[in-house]
Design a protein around this motif. Structure first.
Motif, PDB file in Angstrom:
ATOM      1  N   PRO A 190       0.816  -1.229   0.000  1.00 32.44           N
ATOM      2  CA  PRO A 190       0.000   0.000   0.000  1.00 32.44           C
ATOM      3  C   PRO A 190       0.844   1.270   0.000  1.00 32.44           C
ATOM      4  N   ALA A 191       2.096   1.159   0.433  1.00 30.74           N
ATOM      5  CA  ALA A 191       3.017   2.298   0.386  1.00 30.74           C
ATOM      6  C   ALA A 191       4.094   2.074  -0.673  1.00 30.74           C
ATOM      7  N   SER A 192       3.734   1.393  -1.735  1.00 26.21           N
ATOM      8  CA  SER A 192       4.656   1.137  -2.841  1.00 26.21           C
ATOM      9  C   SER A 192       5.228   2.436  -3.393  1.00 26.21           C
ATOM     10  N   HIS A 193       6.523   2.403  -3.711  1.00 29.64           N
ATOM     11  CA  HIS A 193       7.158   3.569  -4.319  1.00 29.64           C
ATOM     12  C   HIS A 193       7.079   3.543  -5.839  1.00 29.64           C
ATOM     13  N   PHE A 194       6.701   2.391  -6.384  1.00 30.14           N
ATOM     14  CA  PHE A 194       6.564   2.313  -7.842  1.00 30.14           C
ATOM     15  C   PHE A 194       5.829   1.030  -8.201  1.00 30.14           C
ATOM     16  N   GLN A 195       4.897   1.157  -9.151  1.00 26.78           N
ATOM     17  CA  GLN A 195       4.128   0.024  -9.658  1.00 26.78           C
ATOM     18  C   GLN A 195       4.411  -0.106 -11.156  1.00 26.78           C
ATOM     19  N   PRO A 196       5.505  -0.744 -11.537  1.00 26.32           N
ATOM     20  CA  PRO A 196       5.906  -0.742 -12.954  1.00 26.32           C
ATOM     21  C   PRO A 196       4.920  -1.410 -13.887  1.00 26.32           C
ATOM     22  N   GLN A 197       4.083  -2.320 -13.351  1.00 27.45           N
ATOM     23  CA  GLN A 197       3.136  -3.029 -14.196  1.00 27.45           C
ATOM     24  C   GLN A 197       1.687  -2.698 -13.852  1.00 27.45           C
ATOM     25  N   GLY A 198       1.452  -1.594 -13.150  1.00 30.36           N
ATOM     26  CA  GLY A 198       0.094  -1.163 -12.878  1.00 30.36           C
ATOM     27  C   GLY A 198      -0.392  -1.479 -11.480  1.00 30.36           C
ATOM     28  N   VAL A 199      -1.665  -1.157 -11.227  1.00 37.84           N
ATOM     29  CA  VAL A 199      -2.191  -1.166  -9.858  1.00 37.84           C
ATOM     30  C   VAL A 199      -2.409  -2.563  -9.290  1.00 37.84           C
ATOM     31  N   SER A 217       2.905   5.406 -16.286  1.00 37.32           N
ATOM     32  CA  SER A 217       2.818   5.893 -17.672  1.00 37.32           C
ATOM     33  C   SER A 217       3.432   7.281 -17.823  1.00 37.32           C
ATOM     34  N   TYR A 218       3.688   7.979 -16.728  1.00 35.93           N
ATOM     35  CA  TYR A 218       4.344   9.287 -16.766  1.00 35.93           C
ATOM     36  C   TYR A 218       5.867   9.174 -16.710  1.00 35.93           C
ATOM     37  N   GLY A 219       6.357   8.031 -16.230  1.00 39.02           N
ATOM     38  CA  GLY A 219       7.792   7.850 -16.099  1.00 39.02           C
ATOM     39  C   GLY A 219       8.145   7.169 -14.794  1.00 39.02           C
ATOM     40  N   ARG A 220       9.409   7.096 -14.519  1.00 37.55           N
ATOM     41  CA  ARG A 220       9.902   6.465 -13.302  1.00 37.55           C
ATOM     42  C   ARG A 220      10.157   7.519 -12.215  1.00 37.55           C
ATOM     43  N   PRO A 221      10.391   7.077 -10.980  1.00 38.35           N
ATOM     44  CA  PRO A 221      10.674   8.044  -9.914  1.00 38.35           C
ATOM     45  C   PRO A 221      11.809   8.999 -10.243  1.00 38.35           C
ATOM     46  N   GLU A 222      12.870   8.481 -10.876  1.00 38.32           N
ATOM     47  CA  GLU A 222      13.998   9.346 -11.195  1.00 38.32           C
ATOM     48  C   GLU A 222      13.630  10.404 -12.232  1.00 38.32           C
ATOM     49  N   ASP A 223      12.618  10.136 -13.050  1.00 38.54           N
ATOM     50  CA  ASP A 223      12.180  11.123 -14.029  1.00 38.54           C
ATOM     51  C   ASP A 223      11.495  12.314 -13.349  1.00 38.54           C
ATOM     52  N   LEU A 224      10.683  12.017 -12.338  1.00 39.58           N
ATOM     53  CA  LEU A 224      10.056  13.105 -11.583  1.00 39.58           C
ATOM     54  C   LEU A 224      11.118  13.923 -10.856  1.00 39.58           C
ATOM     55  N   LYS A 225      12.092  13.248 -10.289  1.00 42.16           N
ATOM     56  CA  LYS A 225      13.168  13.973  -9.605  1.00 42.16           C
ATOM     57  C   LYS A 225      13.908  14.885 -10.574  1.00 42.16           C
ATOM     58  N   GLN A 226      14.153  14.384 -11.781  1.00 45.76           N
ATOM     59  CA  GLN A 226      14.838  15.210 -12.773  1.00 45.76           C
ATOM     60  C   GLN A 226      14.005  16.443 -13.128  1.00 45.76           C
ATOM     61  N   LEU A 227      12.699  16.261 -13.258  1.00 45.22           N
ATOM     62  CA  LEU A 227      11.824  17.405 -13.549  1.00 45.22           C
ATOM     63  C   LEU A 227      11.896  18.437 -12.433  1.00 45.22           C
ATOM     64  N   VAL A 228      11.800  18.004 -11.192  1.00 44.49           N
ATOM     65  CA  VAL A 228      11.850  18.933 -10.060  1.00 44.49           C
ATOM     66  C   VAL A 228      13.199  19.639 -10.016  1.00 44.49           C
ATOM     67  N   ASP A 229      14.273  18.880 -10.211  1.00 44.93           N
ATOM     68  CA  ASP A 229      15.622  19.445 -10.173  1.00 44.93           C
ATOM     69  C   ASP A 229      15.803  20.498 -11.254  1.00 44.93           C
ATOM     70  N   GLU A 230      15.346  20.194 -12.468  1.00 43.63           N
ATOM     71  CA  GLU A 230      15.453  21.156 -13.578  1.00 43.63           C
ATOM     72  C   GLU A 230      14.593  22.392 -13.317  1.00 43.63           C
ATOM     73  N   ALA A 231      13.414  22.186 -12.767  1.00 44.06           N
ATOM     74  CA  ALA A 231      12.551  23.327 -12.454  1.00 44.06           C
ATOM     75  C   ALA A 231      13.240  24.256 -11.461  1.00 44.06           C
ATOM     76  N   THR A 276       4.736  12.826 -20.443  1.00 45.54           N
ATOM     77  CA  THR A 276       5.656  12.291 -19.438  1.00 45.54           C
ATOM     78  C   THR A 276       6.284  13.410 -18.618  1.00 45.54           C
ATOM     79  N   PHE A 277       6.913  12.998 -17.488  1.00 41.69           N
ATOM     80  CA  PHE A 277       7.644  13.970 -16.667  1.00 41.69           C
ATOM     81  C   PHE A 277       8.764  14.612 -17.474  1.00 41.69           C
ATOM     82  N   LYS A 278       9.532  13.792 -18.182  1.00 39.39           N
ATOM     83  CA  LYS A 278      10.685  14.304 -18.922  1.00 39.39           C
ATOM     84  C   LYS A 278      10.272  15.292 -20.010  1.00 39.39           C
ATOM     85  N   ALA A 279       9.122  15.046 -20.628  1.00 45.16           N
ATOM     86  CA  ALA A 279       8.697  15.907 -21.731  1.00 45.16           C
ATOM     87  C   ALA A 279       8.318  17.306 -21.265  1.00 45.16           C
TER      88      ALA A 279
END
Length: 607
Positions: free
Chosen positions: A73-82, A170-184, A124-127
């Motif tokens: 329930p506190a999963s950090h990533f669900q690569p194959q869905g819910v 479908s938006y990306g991986r955790p590291e992609d969100l981190k990259q977006l925040v870092d770039e912002a 996606t986050f990266k886009a």
């Protein structure tokens, strides 16, 4: 108590689960090799395991009572869905470049709300990253991401999330969100994340399999309320309060927007929102940077943001829909649904001066008295808009404001927003008059749920415009139609509108009378018969005077007296803004004058 999987490095991982009523729990590793690891029950219903030989990316379930596997329930990533296995994520190897980032003060924020899936063709986050420079050029300094917690399928507004700690695959991986925040942060943009703590989505929601996360005591539009004050609520409270800190600490998010807090029920001595505010305040002190909690609420209740020592919850800010409703109805003359309570210039003037139009006034829509007086709460504790995902997407056709009013009125609405003493929020594409709709869309797998969503949305549309062709929210068409078209930004009137927004934002940032969000140094008048509003704001030696004409006719202002000398700095009816030409003088000096203002236009004079 941190919950979920915590990767410690060197292939060592801790697993912590709250499941107080279970007698046996194990970690079921399924990849890269299958293995069953028994957990140990600890105090207050927590189960714990520290395991070796766990690589980042390892897939696992929790196995309950030797019988059923469920995702964390506190999963950090669900690569194959819910419905599938959770993944162990290594959060220790992020190369952050934002060590010098100090944040954007709340009172200086220009917020830009966006939906990750429809903001770019890629969704996606990266886009998003290449588009940050466009927002900086516009003057935006804060982006607000609609919810990104894992939801079923690959397209959704995000309010059907069922894993509060996992980023949407479908938006990306955790590291992609981190990259977006870092770039912002490197480009001077703060990031606010929209989170949902009032319900879980219906599909992939296994929370009740683990613990009493829900209570029958209260009902919400989504069913049983989340259990914040009944038996076993301590673990529920911990799950959500830790989630607040998780986004701030692990992803460097600058603040959270808390969705629909009127559906968060807590009759305990310390409301869960107060507990969250206290934890964020403590975390801010530890880090040495201010983090924010902003509530969405339709209660018009100032207790949300009032300091704790004055009996409030101590959140930093809240949305105020009364501004939107007042302005929207004056512009469009709509009266369906909750718009029945609005429609006058006097109400819009009150929204400027007192924030809440309904501050214990009788609401015809609600059939009861509504709201309370904000008292001494400053203007910078309120977020206002002329468009957001709800006000567009909860219409059957998803029409934006620019589809409902003419171009002159679109500019008028922009001025009314950005000259207000509140924190402004723009919805993606608003700045150039995006023509695509923003529809409601889902991608559920359960046929019964899809049918229920279709019927539910049709019921919602009964108050807001049934004409036109209904677009199935389950269809890919609804999603694809909602993607914004960036090429419009450089086309004809769209480019002019973008430059107009840029100019308004620049004035707001550079003129002290506009930059200081102060309702004490503000005077507003309304002439109902002429559909006219004047706004006078000042700060020390800086003064501005604005006239807003919501009439579809020219309005003559007689015997206008402004003391001193005034210079016109913005006029929406000028030809440079694709207007028909202004009737107003470039300068005004102290004497009685008669002014003529064009239909659906506004002007700003600076002393």
């Amino acid at each position: 108590m941190k919950v979920g999987s915590q990767y410690l490095g060197n292939n060592v991982c801790e697993f912590t689960l709250w499941s107080p009523l279970k007698e046996k729990v194990a970690v079921h590793l399924v990849s890269p090799e299958e293995k069953l690891l028994t957990m140990t029950k600890q105090e207050q219903g927590y189960w714990y395991l520290k395991a070796e030989n766990i690589d980042p990316g390892t897939l696992y379930y929790y196995q309950l009572e030797d019988s059923v596997d469920r995702p964390d329930p506190a999963s950090h990533f669900q690569p194959q869905g819910v419905h599938e296995a959770s993944a162990v994520i290594d959060h220790n190897n992020t190369s952050w470049q934002d060590s010098q980032w100090t944040g954007i003060p709340l009172e200086e924020m220009i917020i830009y709300e966006l939906h990750v899936g429809t903001f770019t063709p890629e969704g996606t986050f990266k886009a998003i990253i290449p588009r940050l420079s466009d927002l900086v050029e516009l003057g935006v300094n804060t982006i607000e991401l609609m919810p990104i917690a894992q939801f079923p399928g690959d397209r959704n507004w995000g309010y059907d999330g069922v894993y509060s700690y996992a980023v949407q695959n479908s938006y990306g991986r955790p590291e992609d969100l981190k990259q977006l925040v870092d770039e912002a942060h490197q480009q001077g943009i703060a990031v606010i994340l929209d989170v949902v703590y009032n319900h879980f989505g219906p599909e992939g929601n296994y929370m009740a399999h683990y613990a009493p996360y829900f209570t029958h005591t209260y009902q919400t539009p989504w069913g049983d309320a989340i259990n914040f004050d009944n038996a076993y609520s301590d673990g529920v409270r911990n799950y959500f309060s830790e989630n607040v800190l998780y986004w701030l600490e692990i992803y460097h998010i600058d603040g959270l927007r808390l969705d629909a807090i009127q559906a968060i029920y807590d009759a305990g001595a310390k409301h869960i929102l107060q507990e969250m505010a206290e934890k964020v305040e403590e975390f801010s002190h530890q880090v040495g940077k201010k983090f924010y909690l902003i509530a969405e609420s339709d209660r018009n209740d100032v207790r949300i943001i009032r300091p704790r020592e004055l009996g409030g919850y101590g959140l930093d800010a809240q949305w105020s829909d009364d501004f939107h409703h007042s302005l929207r109805t004056v512009l469009t003359k709509e009266s369906g649904g909750y718009y029945v309570d609005f429609g006058t210039c006097q109400q819009l003037a009150k929204a400027y001066q007192n924030t809440f139009v309904y501050d214990w006034q009788y609401s015809q829509f609600r059939k009861r008295y509504h709201g309370n007086v904000i008292g001494d709460r400053p203007a910078w504790q309120f977020v206002v808009c002329i468009q957001n995902h709800d006000q567009i997407g909860n219409r059957m056709l998803g029409e934006r404001l620019s589809d409902l009013i003419d171009f002159e009125a679109v500019k008028l609405a922009a001025g009314a927003l950005l000259l207000s003493p509140y924190i402004p929020l723009l919805f993606m594409g608003q700045e150039y008059g995006e023509e695509s709709p923003f529809l409601y869309f889902v991608s559920h797998e359960d046929p019964d749920l899809v049918a229920a969503v279709r019927e539910g949305r049709k019921q919602e549309f009964t108050d807001f415009h049934l004409e036109g062709e209904y677009i199935d929210p389950q269809s890919t068409q609804a999603f694809n139609l909602s993607k914004i078209n960036w090429q419009q930004k450089n086309e004809e009137k769209h480019q002019v509108l973008w430059q107009f927004y840029q100019q308004l934002i620049n004035l707001r940032k550079t003129i002290p009378a506009l930059k200081k969000l102060d309702k004490q140094n503000l005077q507003v008048t309304a002439e109902e018969s002429d559909r006219l509003i004047t706004l006078h704001r000042w700060q020390n030696d800086s003064q501005i005077f604005s006239i807003f004409n919501f009439n579809d006719q020219n309005v003559e202002l007689k015997n206008v007296v402004l003391r001193g000398k005034w210079q016109k700095i913005l006029d929406s009816s000028e030809t440079k803004w694709m207007g028909s030409g202004s009737n107003l003088p470039e300068k005004i000096e102290t004497k009685e004058q008669q002014l003529s203002i064009k239909p659906h236009s506004f002007v700003v004079y600076q002393q």
